[in-house]
Scaffold this active site. Structure first.
Site, mmCIF file in Angstrom:
data_model
loop_
_atom_site.group_PDB
_atom_site.id
_atom_site.type_symbol
_atom_site.label_atom_id
_atom_site.label_comp_id
_atom_site.label_asym_id
_atom_site.label_seq_id
_atom_site.Cartn_x
_atom_site.Cartn_y
_atom_site.Cartn_z
ATOM 1 N N CYS A 24 0.867 -1.212 0.013
ATOM 2 C CA CYS A 24 -0.031 -0.114 -0.011
ATOM 3 C C CYS A 24 0.831 1.385 -0.022
ATOM 4 C CB CYS A 24 -0.813 -0.089 1.185
ATOM 5 S SG CYS A 24 -1.802 -1.363 1.506
ATOM 6 N N ARG A 83 1.613 1.614 -5.808
ATOM 7 C CA ARG A 83 1.937 0.581 -4.740
ATOM 8 C C ARG A 83 0.184 0.190 -4.521
ATOM 9 N NH1 ARG A 83 6.205 0.573 -2.187
ATOM 10 N NH2 ARG A 83 5.047 -0.312 -0.130
ATOM 11 N N TRP A 142 -3.916 -1.406 -1.257
ATOM 12 C CA TRP A 142 -3.803 -2.668 -1.903
ATOM 13 C C TRP A 142 -4.239 -3.813 -0.910
ATOM 14 C CZ3 TRP A 142 -3.707 -4.229 -6.811
ATOM 15 C CH2 TRP A 142 -3.457 -5.486 -7.115
ATOM 16 N N ASN A 181 0.954 -0.273 6.053
ATOM 17 C CA ASN A 181 1.121 -1.231 5.040
ATOM 18 C C ASN A 181 1.743 -2.596 5.256
ATOM 19 O OD1 ASN A 181 1.985 -2.144 2.611
ATOM 20 N ND2 ASN A 181 4.089 -0.976 2.843
ATOM 21 N N GLY A 182 1.049 -3.712 5.065
ATOM 22 C CA GLY A 182 1.637 -4.822 5.152
ATOM 23 C C GLY A 182 0.800 -5.836 6.060
ATOM 24 N N GLU A 240 6.998 -21.625 -18.806
ATOM 25 C CA GLU A 240 6.894 -20.277 -18.403
ATOM 26 C C GLU A 240 8.105 -19.342 -18.835
ATOM 27 O OE1 GLU A 240 4.755 -18.132 -17.417
ATOM 28 O OE2 GLU A 240 5.649 -16.825 -16.549
ATOM 29 N N LYS A 249 7.894 -16.042 -21.076
ATOM 30 C CA LYS A 249 8.358 -14.813 -20.843
ATOM 31 C C LYS A 249 9.359 -14.285 -21.949
ATOM 32 C CE LYS A 249 6.469 -13.573 -18.224
ATOM 33 N NZ LYS A 249 5.359 -14.345 -17.826
ATOM 34 N N GLU A 267 6.989 -13.099 -25.084
ATOM 35 C CA GLU A 267 6.104 -11.786 -25.011
ATOM 36 C C GLU A 267 6.859 -10.713 -24.790
ATOM 37 O OE1 GLU A 267 4.592 -12.726 -20.513
ATOM 38 O OE2 GLU A 267 3.402 -11.616 -21.525
ATOM 39 N N HIS A 269 10.773 -36.615 -31.281
ATOM 40 C CA HIS A 269 9.442 -37.016 -32.142
ATOM 41 C C HIS A 269 9.009 -36.012 -33.204
ATOM 42 C CE1 HIS A 269 8.617 -40.336 -29.794
ATOM 43 N NE2 HIS A 269 8.908 -39.888 -28.587
ATOM 44 N N LYS A 325 -2.648 -6.238 -19.691
ATOM 45 C CA LYS A 325 -2.170 -6.705 -18.510
ATOM 46 C C LYS A 325 -3.312 -7.776 -18.042
ATOM 47 C CE LYS A 325 -0.217 -7.378 -14.609
ATOM 48 N NZ LYS A 325 1.272 -8.589 -14.720
HETATM 49 C C1 AGP Z 1 1.794 -13.451 -18.753
HETATM 50 O O1 AGP Z 1 2.995 -12.686 -18.389
HETATM 51 C C2 AGP Z 1 0.701 -12.832 -18.980
HETATM 52 N N1 AGP Z 1 0.562 -11.389 -18.464
HETATM 53 C C3 AGP Z 1 -0.668 -13.444 -19.261
HETATM 54 O O2 AGP Z 1 -0.419 -14.811 -19.609
HETATM 55 C C4 AGP Z 1 -1.383 -13.686 -17.925
HETATM 56 O O3 AGP Z 1 -0.912 -14.669 -17.043
HETATM 57 C C5 AGP Z 1 -2.813 -14.130 -18.258
HETATM 58 O O4 AGP Z 1 -3.560 -13.187 -19.162
HETATM 59 C C6 AGP Z 1 -3.673 -14.641 -17.342
HETATM 60 O O5 AGP Z 1 -3.969 -13.421 -16.342
HETATM 61 P P1 AGP Z 1 -4.585 -13.409 -14.955
HETATM 62 O O6 AGP Z 1 -3.266 -14.249 -13.991
HETATM 63 O O7 AGP Z 1 -4.680 -11.905 -14.453
HETATM 64 O O8 AGP Z 1 -5.803 -14.245 -14.992
#
Ligand code: AGP
Length: 607
Positions: free
Chosen positions: A2, A27, A74, A100-101, A480, A484, A487, A503, A602
C-alpha cells in the site's frame, strides 16, 4: 503493498497528502483515505475505488489542519470498501493509523480486544493496531506505539497520529518500506521516494525495527527498544519515474527483484513448521478426506503455475489432477464426480475465460478455490475459498512475481490438504515446510547472479528461435520461461517435454540453435541428460539451469544458470528466476518496450 503519506508543517496538509498518494498509486489503488488534524479535531475522509474517488470526496470539503496521514490501499485483509479503507481510528476517534503490510497475529489480538469490550468495524488487520495504541496511551504517542507494536508480529510499516499531540507523527518500519522527507520547517513521511520528490530531495530511509517521531522541525530516529540512531539524510537525484520503479529501469525488473519478499509475505503467518493456516479457506467437514479430483484452470502464466500445481497435488495428495486452459475448458463438457475441487489461478481475478471455466465447474458441483492477487476481484465473488497471493500490484504486463506467489500459494495449499488427508507423513511435511521457509533467502541468492544471466542473454539476443525443454516440474518451468521470452523479446520460442524433442522438433535443431534445459528433477535427470546429448550432437548451444552442486551437467552444456539446491519439488520457485531475468535482458538488448509489449494487455477481460 500500500502507499503511505504523512505531513506535518505550516501548510494545509490535505493537498500535500493527496499529491503524495497520487505518486504512490503504483503501490495500490483499490481505496484511499486521509486523516487531517487541526489541533483539536481530526477529520477522516475515505473512499473505495481509485484516488479520483477520494479527491471527489475531499473537493469542496477540504479538512483544515497542518498535520495529516494518507493511504492508498492494496487490500490484503477485507475487500476494498469505504469501511476497510485507511486511516483506521479507535473508538474515541482521537487516534488514527495508516498501515502497509500484514499483522500476522491480528486474529488473536482482535479476539483479545473484543473480549475487552472494543468494537471492530472493519475486516482489516490494521484496526487492532489503533486500538492497541489508544489503550497504551499515557500522554506520549511514541511510547504508546512502542508498546503496541511489541504485541504485534508481522511485516509492516505504520504511522500513527493523535489529537492529543497535534504536531507529531510516529512511524515504525518492520520490513515494509518507509522514508522520511526533510523539508524546511516541515516534514514528510512516505512509503516510497516518489511521493517526496515534489517537496524535498533530502531523505532518511528507515531500516527494519526502527521507529521515528516527527515534528515540524525535528526528526528523532530510534530503535524499537528506544536506543537513539544517528543517520545523516541522503540526497536523492532520481526523477519521479525512476523513483516509482525503485531505481530499476523497468517495472518488470523491479518486480523480479521483489520476489524474495513476495515469497516471504506469502507464507507470513500461514506456515509454522509443517502446519499451514489459510485464513480465507474453510473446508466443509469430510470434504478433504473425500476429495477425489482436482481441476486447475487458468490462462497464460497463471496456467503455467497450474502445471506446477498439477504435479504437486498428485505428488503430495495422491489425488488425480487435471490442469486445463480455461479457454478450452469452458467449451468442453467436463465430467464431474461429487467431491472435486477447482483451483482457479488468476493474478487479476478478472480474466474472462478463467471466470467462465471456474463457474462452469462450480455449477456442476465442484468446490471453487480462487488463488488471486487482487482482493475483492470478480473471481473472489464466486469462490468458496480464496488464497490471496499477497504479491502487491504487478505493473509490468509480463507476470513474474505474481507467478512466483501462485507457486508458493499452491505449495501451502498442497501441504495443508496433504496433512489433512494423511497423505503426507510428519517427516515429509516438515521437510517440505522447512524448505519452503528457506526459499526467500535462496531467492536473494539467485537474484545476486543477475550479471551471469545478462552475459548469456547477450548471446541469445540475435537468434530467431529458442527452445526450452525439461521433464515434469522442469517442463512446467520451461513453459513459463519460454512464454516470458516470447512476450517481451518477440523472439520465437517453444517449450516442450525433453522426451518429445525426438518426435519431430529435433529436425529444427541445427548448428548454434539455442536450447535452454531445466534439469533439477533427480528421478529423470539422466533421461533429460540424454535429450541434451541429442541436441548437443546436432550442434545446439545448450544453456542449462541446474543446482549449484551439479557438476555432471557441465559436460553437456555451453552455459549454466545456477540455483541453490532445494527439494526437487520446490525447485520451480528458484529455477524460474534466471529464466525471467534471461527474458528481460534479451528484450533489453533488443531495445524493446519491456513493460508494455506490443499487442498485449495486463488483464484480458474479454473472451
Ligand atoms: C503473462 O505474462 C501474461 N500477462 C498473461 O499470460 C497472464 O498471465 C494471463 O493473461 C492470465 O492473467 P491473470 O493471471 O490475471 O488471470
Amino acid at each position: 503493498m500500500c502507499g503511505i503519506m504523512g505531513y506535518v508543517g505550516p501548510r494545509q496538509a490535505s493537498p500535500i497528502l493527496l499529491q503524495g498518494l497520487r505518486r504512490l498509486e503504483y503501490r495500490g489503488y483499490d481505496s484511499a483515505g486521509i486523516a487531517v488534524s487541526d489541533g483539536g479535531n481530526m477529520t477522516i475522509l475515505k473512499a473505495a475505488g481509485k484516488l479520483d474517488q477520494l479527491e471527489a470526496v475531499v473537493a469542496g470539503a477540504e479538512p483544515p489542519g497542518n498535520l495529516g496521514i494518507g493511504h492508498t490501499r492494496w487490500a490484503t485483509h477485507g475487500p476494498p470498501t469505504d469501511l476497510n479503507a485507511h486511516p483506521h481510528t479507535d473508538s474515541t476517534d482521537e487516534f488514527a493509523v495508516v498501515h502497509n503490510g500484514i499483522i500476522e497475529n491480528f486474529h488473536q489480538l482482535k479476539e483479545e480486544l473484543m473480549a475487552a469490550g472494543k468494537t471492530m468495524v472493519s475486516d482489516t488487520d490494521t484496526e487492532v493496531l489503533v486500538h492497541l495504541i489508544s489503550d497504551e496511551y499515557e500522554g506520549d504517542l511514541a511510547a504508546a506505539v512502542r508498546k503496541a507494536v511489541a504485541r504485534a508480529t508481522g511485516a509492516y510499516a505504520l504511522v500513527a497520529v493523535t489529537v492529543h499531540e497535534p504536531d507529531t507523527l510516529v512511524a515504525v518500519r518492520m520490513i515494509s518500506p518507509l522514508v522520511v522527507g526533510i523539508g524546511d520547517g516541515e516534514m514528510y513521511l512516505a512509503s516510497g521516494i516518489p511521493a517526496l520528490l515534489d517537496h524535498t530531495r533530502q531523505v532518511v530511509v528507515l531500516e527494519d525495527g526502527e521507529m521515528v517521531t516527527i515534528n515540524p522541525g525535528r526528526v528523532v530516529l530510534e530503535t524499537l527498544q528506544g536506543d537513539p540512531i544517528d543517520r545523516e539524510p541522503a540526497e536523492i537525484d532520481w526523477d519521479v519515474e525512476q523513483a516509482e520503479k525503485g531505481g530499476y529501469p523497468h517495472f518488470m525488473l523491479k518486480e523480479i527483484f521483489e520476489q524474495s519478499q513476495v515469497a516471504a509475505d506469502c507464507v507470513l503467518g500461514r506456515l509454522d513448521g509443517s502446519s499451514v493456516t489459510l485464513e480465507d479457506v474453510e473446508w466443509p467437514r469430510g470434504f478433504v478426506e473425500e476429495l477425489d479430483k482436482v481441476w486447475i484452470t487458468a490462462c497464460g502464466t497463471a496456467f503455467h503455475a497450474g502445471l506446477v500445481g498439477k504435479e504437486l497435488f498428485e505428488g503430495l495428495l495422491r489425488v488425480p489432477t487435471e490442469a486445463v486452459y480455461a479457454h478450452e475448458l469452458r467449451y468442453r463438457d467436463p465430467i464431474l464426480e461429487p467431491g472435486s475441487l477447482t483451483v482457479a489461478l488468476s493474478q487479476s481475478g478478472e480474466t474472462a475465460d478463467t471466470l467462465a471455466a471456474a463457474r462452469l465447474l462450480q455449477d456442476r458441483g465442484s468446490r471453487l478455490l480462487a488463488v488471486t492477487n487482487v482482493v475483492g476481484s470478480a473471481l473472489t465473488h464466486y469462490a468458496d475459498d480464496v488464497i490471496y497471493t499477497r504479491a502487491g500490484p504487478e505493473i509490468a504486463v509480463a507476470s513474474t512475481k505474481a507467478y512466483l506467489a501462485m507457486l508458493v500459494s499452491q505449495y501451502l495449499l498442497a501441504l495443508d490438504l496433504g496433512h489433512r488427508r494423511g497423505a503426507l507423513d510428519q517427516a515429509r511435511a516438515l521437510e517440505v515446510g522447512g524448505a519452503l521457509a528457506k526459499l526467500p533467502a535462496q531467492l536473494e541468492e539467485v537474484l545476486k547472479r543477475e550479471d551471469g544471466v545478462e552475459d548469456v542473454a547477450q548471446l541469445l539476443a540475435g537468434h530467431d528461435d529458442i527452445y526450452f525443454i525439461g521433464r515434469g516440474l522442469d517442463y512446467a518451468v520451461a513453459t513459463e520461461g519460454s512464454l516470458k521470452l516470447k512476450e517481451i523479446s518477440y523472439l520465437h520460442s517453444e517449450a516442450m517435454p525433453a522426451g518429445e524433442l525426438k518426435h519431430g522438433t529435433l529436425a529444427l535443431i541445427t548448428e548454434g540453435t539455442p536450447v535452454v534445459v531445466v534439469n533439477t528433477q533427480q528421478h529423470v535427470y539422466d533421461k533429460t541428460t540424454s535429450a541434451l546429448q541429442e541436441v548437443k550432437a546436432r550442434g545446439a548451444m545448450v544453456i542449462g539451469v541446474a543446482y549449484d552442486d551439479d557438476t555432471e551437467i557441465e559436460a553437456y552444456t555451453d552455459h549454466l544458470l545456477r540455483i541453490p539446491r532445494t527439494l526437487d519439488l520446490l525447485s520451480p520457485v528458484l529455477s524460474i528466476v534466471p529464466l525471467q531475468l534471461l527474458a528481460y535482458h534479451v528484450a533489453d538488448h533488443r531495445g524493446l518496450d519491456i513493460d508494455q509489449p506490443r499487442n498485449l494487455a495486463k488483464s484480458v477481460t474479454v473472451e
